[in-house]
Motif scaffolding. Sequence first.
Motif, PDB file in Angstrom:
ATOM      1  N   VAL A 161     -45.499  44.695  55.390  1.00 25.75           N
ATOM      2  CA  VAL A 161     -44.782  44.048  54.293  1.00 25.75           C
ATOM      3  C   VAL A 161     -43.848  45.020  53.570  1.00 25.75           C
ATOM      4  CG1 VAL A 161     -45.045  42.851  52.092  1.00 25.75           C
ATOM      5  CG2 VAL A 161     -46.535  42.264  54.013  1.00 25.75           C
TER       6      VAL A 161
ATOM      7  N   THR B  90     -37.752  37.387  52.808  1.00 30.48           N
ATOM      8  CA  THR B  90     -38.223  36.838  51.540  1.00 30.48           C
ATOM      9  C   THR B  90     -37.116  36.030  50.874  1.00 30.48           C
ATOM     10  OG1 THR B  90     -37.550  38.798  50.279  1.00 30.48           O
ATOM     11  CG2 THR B  90     -39.785  38.788  51.163  1.00 30.48           C
TER      12      THR B  90
ATOM     13  N   THR C 232     -34.609  29.310  50.493  1.00 22.97           N
ATOM     14  CA  THR C 232     -35.931  28.941  51.025  1.00 22.97           C
ATOM     15  C   THR C 232     -36.019  29.142  52.529  1.00 22.97           C
ATOM     16  OG1 THR C 232     -35.269  26.615  51.275  1.00 22.97           O
ATOM     17  CG2 THR C 232     -36.256  27.257  49.182  1.00 22.97           C
TER      18      THR C 232
ATOM     19  N   PRO D  42     -38.160  32.753  53.933  1.00 27.03           N
ATOM     20  CA  PRO D  42     -39.554  32.906  54.378  1.00 27.03           C
ATOM     21  C   PRO D  42     -39.890  32.135  55.655  1.00 27.03           C
ATOM     22  CG  PRO D  42     -39.390  32.212  52.070  1.00 27.03           C
ATOM     23  CD  PRO D  42     -38.060  31.992  52.689  1.00 27.03           C
TER      24      PRO D  42
ATOM     25  N   SER E 186     -40.806  37.073  58.585  1.00 27.00           N
ATOM     26  CA  SER E 186     -41.127  36.420  57.328  1.00 27.00           C
ATOM     27  C   SER E 186     -42.323  37.107  56.681  1.00 27.00           C
ATOM     28  CB  SER E 186     -41.440  34.938  57.575  1.00 27.00           C
ATOM     29  OG  SER E 186     -42.021  34.344  56.439  1.00 27.00           O
TER      30      SER E 186
ATOM     31  N   PRO F 241     -44.060  36.064  53.929  1.00 29.22           N
ATOM     32  CA  PRO F 241     -45.152  35.109  53.687  1.00 29.22           C
ATOM     33  C   PRO F 241     -45.941  34.766  54.956  1.00 29.22           C
ATOM     34  CG  PRO F 241     -43.195  34.422  52.509  1.00 29.22           C
ATOM     35  CD  PRO F 241     -42.777  35.547  53.394  1.00 29.22           C
TER      36      PRO F 241
ATOM     37  N   ILE G   6     -48.424  37.545  55.516  1.00 29.47           N
ATOM     38  CA  ILE G   6     -49.545  37.418  54.593  1.00 29.47           C
ATOM     39  C   ILE G   6     -50.465  36.271  55.011  1.00 29.47           C
ATOM     40  CG2 ILE G   6     -50.179  36.928  52.202  1.00 29.47           C
ATOM     41  CD1 ILE G   6     -47.593  38.289  51.346  1.00 29.47           C
ATOM     42  N   ALA G   7     -49.873  35.126  55.402  1.00 26.87           N
ATOM     43  CA  ALA G   7     -50.680  33.986  55.841  1.00 26.87           C
ATOM     44  C   ALA G   7     -51.485  34.323  57.092  1.00 26.87           C
ATOM     45  CB  ALA G   7     -49.777  32.784  56.104  1.00 26.87           C
TER      46      ALA G   7
ATOM     47  N   LEU H 127     -46.423  41.944  45.470  1.00 25.85           N
ATOM     48  CA  LEU H 127     -46.963  41.110  46.544  1.00 25.85           C
ATOM     49  C   LEU H 127     -48.407  41.471  46.860  1.00 25.85           C
ATOM     50  CD1 LEU H 127     -43.945  40.875  49.024  1.00 25.85           C
ATOM     51  CD2 LEU H 127     -44.896  39.047  47.616  1.00 25.85           C
TER      52      LEU H 127
ATOM     53  N   VAL I 250     -51.692  39.054  46.753  1.00 26.53           N
ATOM     54  CA  VAL I 250     -52.623  38.876  47.872  1.00 26.53           C
ATOM     55  C   VAL I 250     -54.049  39.174  47.433  1.00 26.53           C
ATOM     56  CG1 VAL I 250     -53.284  39.719  50.154  1.00 26.53           C
ATOM     57  CG2 VAL I 250     -50.881  39.335  49.613  1.00 26.53           C
TER      58      VAL I 250
END
Length: 309
Positions: A57, A108, A143, A146, A151, A153, A156-157, A276, A280
């Motif tokens: 990240v 982002t 938008t 991401p 990406s 996000p 992180i997902a 970020l 998280v």
Amino acid sequence: MIWILVIVFILGLVLRFPIAFALGLACLSYLVVKGVPLIIVPMKMYSGIDVFVLLSVPGFILAGNLMNQGGLTEKIIKFCNHLLGHIRGGLSLVNIGASMLFAGISGTAISDTASMGSIMIPAMKKEGYDTDFSCAVTAASSTIGPIIPPSVPMIIAATLSGLSVGKLFLAGALPGLLLGVGLMFTAYSISKRKKYPKHKRSSLRDVAGSFVDTFWSLLMTFIILYGIVGGIFTPTEASIIAVVYAMIIGKFVYKKLNLKNTQVIVLDSMKTSASLMVLVGFANLFGLYLDYGTNSTRDLQGNLGIFRQ
């Protein structure tokens, strides 16, 4: 007692707290009411961010900021303007198209909005576009950041859910492109109805010249995506490669990076990465308490491996 989490979190959002702080306040309220030792906060926050893939990240954020400071944003906008500027409402299409291209570098929505909005919104207003329309196009097109890989996000997902980062990147590429096309169609329809301006069609030589200027930056997206999906390197390694590549291009090709502005870029990237990571960490706590929300205090403490009553 799980309702405490939800109510405090929603209240924090209503009071316009940052999402990370709203999550943290909800978790703290739950802990106090349940009587769980507060030592669990640093323990579980650290365990939530102690994941190897999350090291990518800061790398992707730094690479995007380096490319932006290196003059990438202006070159992307110029290239898109040569391609789409002759269409009715061309600057709005340029705004969306530039966001799609920059999404493959920044990862982002915040970076997309900051870089594109500072240039495109004043330019659109100067050309006669409504302020509301200019801001709306910039916000909506950001938008895409991401969704189109790489990406942040998605990384992180994938970390929180155990999914494959490469597969998530592939899954986001086509929807991101379709979303961009849909936004272009909507912007064109509004521009045609409001008779927004258009420019003279650019020559093939101008288009080719602007593409050459942008090529080295856009190549980074291909290197990252092909490297991760092809199994050549991990997302973390890809982020480091992206940083090195961005520094080389910004220093020797675009010649806009120096020691002074690089220090500022690194500091800004550190701040964004830290925010970020906090998000998280608190999200990990929040999810943990949702899982154990129906347990008793004794079961909660025992399952979390902290002090038993």
